[in-house]
Design an enzyme around this catalytic site. Structure first.
Site, PDB file in Angstrom:
ATOM      1  N   CYS A  85       0.837  -1.203   0.000  1.00  0.00           N
ATOM      2  CA  CYS A  85       0.000   0.000   0.000  1.00  0.00           C
ATOM      3  C   CYS A  85       0.871   1.253   0.000  1.00  0.00           C
ATOM      4  CB  CYS A  85      -0.927  -0.014   1.213  1.00  0.00           C
ATOM      5  SG  CYS A  85      -2.201   1.261   1.172  1.00  0.00           S
ATOM      6  N   CYS A  86       1.885   1.288   0.868  1.00  0.00           N
ATOM      7  CA  CYS A  86       2.789   2.437   0.908  1.00  0.00           C
ATOM      8  C   CYS A  86       3.559   2.570  -0.406  1.00  0.00           C
ATOM      9  CB  CYS A  86       3.763   2.294   2.071  1.00  0.00           C
ATOM     10  SG  CYS A  86       3.047   2.547   3.711  1.00  0.00           S
ATOM     11  N   CYS A 171      -1.935   7.944   7.219  1.00  0.00           N
ATOM     12  CA  CYS A 171      -3.213   7.489   6.683  1.00  0.00           C
ATOM     13  C   CYS A 171      -4.105   6.999   7.826  1.00  0.00           C
ATOM     14  CB  CYS A 171      -2.991   6.373   5.674  1.00  0.00           C
ATOM     15  SG  CYS A 171      -2.087   6.884   4.207  1.00  0.00           S
ATOM     16  N   CYS A 174      -3.993   3.252   9.160  1.00  0.00           N
ATOM     17  CA  CYS A 174      -2.725   2.809   9.753  1.00  0.00           C
ATOM     18  C   CYS A 174      -2.201   3.777  10.812  1.00  0.00           C
ATOM     19  CB  CYS A 174      -1.678   2.614   8.665  1.00  0.00           C
ATOM     20  SG  CYS A 174      -2.093   1.291   7.498  1.00  0.00           S
ATOM     21  N   CYS A 196       7.531   4.353   5.829  1.00  0.00           N
ATOM     22  CA  CYS A 196       6.708   3.930   4.695  1.00  0.00           C
ATOM     23  C   CYS A 196       7.573   3.560   3.496  1.00  0.00           C
ATOM     24  CB  CYS A 196       5.731   5.032   4.314  1.00  0.00           C
ATOM     25  SG  CYS A 196       6.513   6.543   3.701  1.00  0.00           S
TER      26      CYS A 196
END
Length: 207
Positions: A85-86, A171, A174, A196
């Site tokens: 995702c990062c 985010c 998280c 990240c």
């Protein structure tokens, strides 16, 4: 140091998550270069408060905002892999954008994390393409108190999430309240990782 980093007809930018450190650096840099591009990583997962605060500052300070977003955003990817995702929503769009700049201002501080303990104010940073740029972190040696004192002295409003106890804000899925009161970044990624990925790529020596 900021003025020196901006000399020489270079192409600077500043990444801003609209956390306190980034906003303080933005305030400092704008006193020298008001039109500096302000890169915001729109991960599609930010808190509503973050988007609202961003928009307020953009209007109040007339920022040259550049919203960066993945070519194919994948909401919810964090549930499968925070690394993936990062990589998709932060690392890839940022490193693509940085190809057009040669000086990169950040709000990083040594005190934030063990992974940042050796941070220097000016470092060389290598992108995956092999291109290198100058990475400038004016607050590298500042404490949290220094940041808050500067914001207060200059009447800079901060993101409202700090008032709810958040100490490091990324985010929404998280980010939680700090798991360890002594570690301000312990509320990120449930404490499973420190970064990240945008600040841990290979660096090259400054010349």
């Amino acid at each position: 140091m900021i003025a020196a980093a901006l000399e020489g007809g270079n192409t600077p930018c500043l990444t801003c998550s609209f956390q306190a450190e980034d906003v303080v650096v933005l305030h400092l840099v704008r006193s020298v270069r008001a039109d500096i591009p302000v890169l915001f990583l729109d991960t599609v997962h930010h808190f509503a408060e973050t988007y609202a605060y961003r928009d307020e500052l953009v209007k109040a300070w007339e920022l040259n905002l550049v919203n960066l977003r993945a070519q194919e955003p994948s909401p919810g990817l964090w549930q499968t892999s925070t690394e993936a995702c990062c990589a998709r929503h932060k690392v890839e769009p940022l490193f693509t954008a940085l190809e057009q700049y040669d000086t990169w201002f950040t709000g990083l501080r040594r005190e934030q994390s063990p992974s940042r303990a050796a941070l220097e104010e000016v470092e060389a940073f290598r992108l995956p393409s092999g291109a290198a740029l100058k990475k400038v972190s004016p607050l590298a040696r500042w404490t949290t108190k220094d940041v808050r004192d500067y914001a207060k002295a200059h009447e800079i409003p901060l993101l409202s999430l700090y008032d709810r106890g958040y100490t490091s804000i990324g985010c929404e899925p998280c980010t939680s309240l700090p798991l360890d009161p002594a570690n301000p970044r312990s509320g990120r990624w449930q404490g499973q990782k420190l970064e990240c990925g945008i600040h841990i790529q290979a660096r090259v020596p400054t010349t």
